[in-house]
Design an enzyme around this catalytic site. Structure first.
Site, short mmCIF file in Angstrom:
data_model
loop_
_atom_site.label_atom_id
_atom_site.label_comp_id
_atom_site.label_asym_id
_atom_site.label_seq_id
_atom_site.Cartn_x
_atom_site.Cartn_y
_atom_site.Cartn_z
N ASP A 224 0.86 -1.18 0.00
CA ASP A 224 0.00 0.00 0.00
C ASP A 224 0.90 1.23 0.00
O ASP A 224 2.12 1.12 -0.01
CB ASP A 224 -0.94 -0.01 1.21
CG ASP A 224 -2.27 0.68 0.89
OD1 ASP A 224 -2.25 1.78 0.32
OD2 ASP A 224 -3.33 0.11 1.23
N GLY A 250 4.32 1.58 -1.89
CA GLY A 250 4.39 1.85 -3.32
C GLY A 250 3.02 2.24 -3.85
O GLY A 250 2.04 2.33 -3.10
N ASP A 251 2.94 2.46 -5.14
CA ASP A 251 1.72 2.90 -5.82
C ASP A 251 1.34 1.83 -6.83
O ASP A 251 2.05 1.60 -7.81
CB ASP A 251 1.97 4.23 -6.51
CG ASP A 251 0.73 4.80 -7.18
OD1 ASP A 251 -0.28 4.08 -7.29
OD2 ASP A 251 0.77 5.97 -7.59
N PHE A 252 0.19 1.17 -6.59
CA PHE A 252 -0.18 0.07 -7.49
C PHE A 252 -0.58 0.55 -8.88
O PHE A 252 -0.73 -0.26 -9.80
CB PHE A 252 -1.27 -0.82 -6.89
CG PHE A 252 -2.50 -0.10 -6.41
CD1 PHE A 252 -3.30 0.65 -7.26
CD2 PHE A 252 -2.89 -0.21 -5.08
CE1 PHE A 252 -4.44 1.29 -6.82
CE2 PHE A 252 -4.05 0.42 -4.62
CZ PHE A 252 -4.82 1.17 -5.49
N HIS A 270 -13.25 -0.73 -6.66
CA HIS A 270 -14.36 0.20 -6.90
C HIS A 270 -13.98 1.66 -6.65
O HIS A 270 -14.75 2.57 -6.99
CB HIS A 270 -15.58 -0.18 -6.06
CG HIS A 270 -15.39 -0.11 -4.58
ND1 HIS A 270 -15.80 -1.13 -3.74
CD2 HIS A 270 -14.83 0.82 -3.76
CE1 HIS A 270 -15.52 -0.80 -2.49
NE2 HIS A 270 -14.93 0.38 -2.48
#
Length: 360
Positions: A224, A250-252, A270
């Site tokens: 996350d 991190g950034d998915f 969502h």
């Protein structure tokens, strides 16, 4: 493919009808029911108010007079009685003698130490910044854009990045929902045989904790944003799992850790519009080992008029973010564009379903 369940509406038996007739009681004239529906938001507001003052905690030892509860919580006795009387008519608290109340199963969910406590969720729902956005939902209706951005001049995520105390409350509330929902998911998917799990957007790590405790041979990564990692580490360490579970920031939308034979996305897809959701799914597909599996835990409402909580959660997405709750017909092409194939959608007793996907 398993059809999406159409029976995930919440029906109650033996509990008086909520304002708005959402639990039944459709025998009243339409104008009366509409009048009740227009006032139904008062239930939410009152639940937020009693959660804020910690009222439920003061009843854990048993029934108490309103005057004692008022003194313990700093409330006005007369006002507190009127609030508790109104909530008792919905099954939250019970007046067992004149001006004496005790818990019901519903009110116990607002106790801080109760397993599955919803107190943090109630306090999150009552955040002024959130409520201000819903007071301006007509902006979203007219433009299709988040009312939150319109009211606050910045996105939901930007706002939380600047208000850490609110972000912490949000994460605790989502952790509560994660524990509640994911405990049911564990009963509907066998994680036996999984070697390495990657929880994408794993928040505070509650889902991984549940899975790792039940499956001692499994290793995992909670992935996350960097600001969430310290909270996840605290949860993982508290569960005694730091030797098998690693927390990574991190950034998915940019990358996802590789090496997993099972990837999980819980109550996250969502939050994003189709372009970003496809990007996240594609990143997972690239990181996932050949023959690996992706589980997406999310609401999948039916396309017909059947009641489903996801249809209202979708309005939350419309108002606060840019994502939306997707039906099966919307999910299949989204996954396909990301190079993934949905093989099954499993319903659970909660409003969420387990979406099982693999490489094309």
């Amino acid at each position: 493919m398993t059809a999406t369940a159409e029976n995930n509406s919440f029906q109650a038996t033996g509990i008086p009808d909520m304002p708005g007739g959402v639990l039944g009681g459709g025998d009243r004239p339409p104008a009366v029911r509409m009048y009740e529906m227009l006032y139904s938001s008062l239930v939410s507001q009152l639940l937020v108010a009693v959660a804020d003052i910690g009222l439920a905690d003061e009843l854990t030892a048993g029934r108490r007079p309103v005057r004692e509860l008022a003194a313990a919580t700093g409330a006005h006795p007369g006002a507190l009685y009127r609030v508790m009387r109104a909530l008792a008519s919905t099954g939250v608290f019970a007046e067992v003698e004149p001006e004496v109340f005790e818990h019901t199963p519903l009110s116990r969910t607002l106790c801080s130490d109760e397993q599955g406590s919803m107190r943090d969720v109630a306090r999150y729902v009552g955040l002024p910044a959130r409520q201000q956005a819903f007071a301006n939902v007509s902006h979203s209706l007219r433009t299709g854009e988040p009312a939150f951005d319109h009211v606050h001049g910045k996105s939901w995520w930007e706002y939380f990045g600047e208000h850490r105390e609110l972000a912490t409350l949000f994460n605790r509330a989502m952790g509560t929902m994660s524990r509640r929902i994911n405990s049911e998911v564990l009963e509907h998917y066998d994680f036996g045989g999984v070697r390495h799990l990657v929880d994408v957007g794993g928040g505070q790590g509650h889902l991984v904790s549940l899975i790792a405790q039940r499956y001692p041979d499994l290793t995992a990564v909670v992935y996350d944003l960097p600001r969430v990692v310290p909270e996840a580490r605290e949860v993982i360490q508290g569960a005694g799992l730091e030797d098998r579970v690693r927390c990574e920031g991190g950034d998915f939308l940019e990358r996802v850790p590789g090496g997993g034979d099972l990837y999980v996305v819980s109550w996250t897809l969502h939050d994003w519009d189709d372009a970003d959701a496809e990007r996240m799914l594609a990143n997972i597909g690239r990181a996932m080992e050949p023959g690996g599996t992706l589980l997406v835990i999310d609401e999948v409402p039916p396309s017909n008029n059947s009641p489903h909580f996801g249809k209202f959660e979708d309005i939350v997405m419309l108002t606060l973010l840019r994502g939306h709750i997707r039906t099966e017909d919307e999910l299949v092409p989204l996954f396909r564009r990301a190079g993934l194939r949905i093989s099954e959608i499993r319903s659970t007793p909660s409003p969420t379903s387990v979406i099982v996907a693999h490489h094309m």
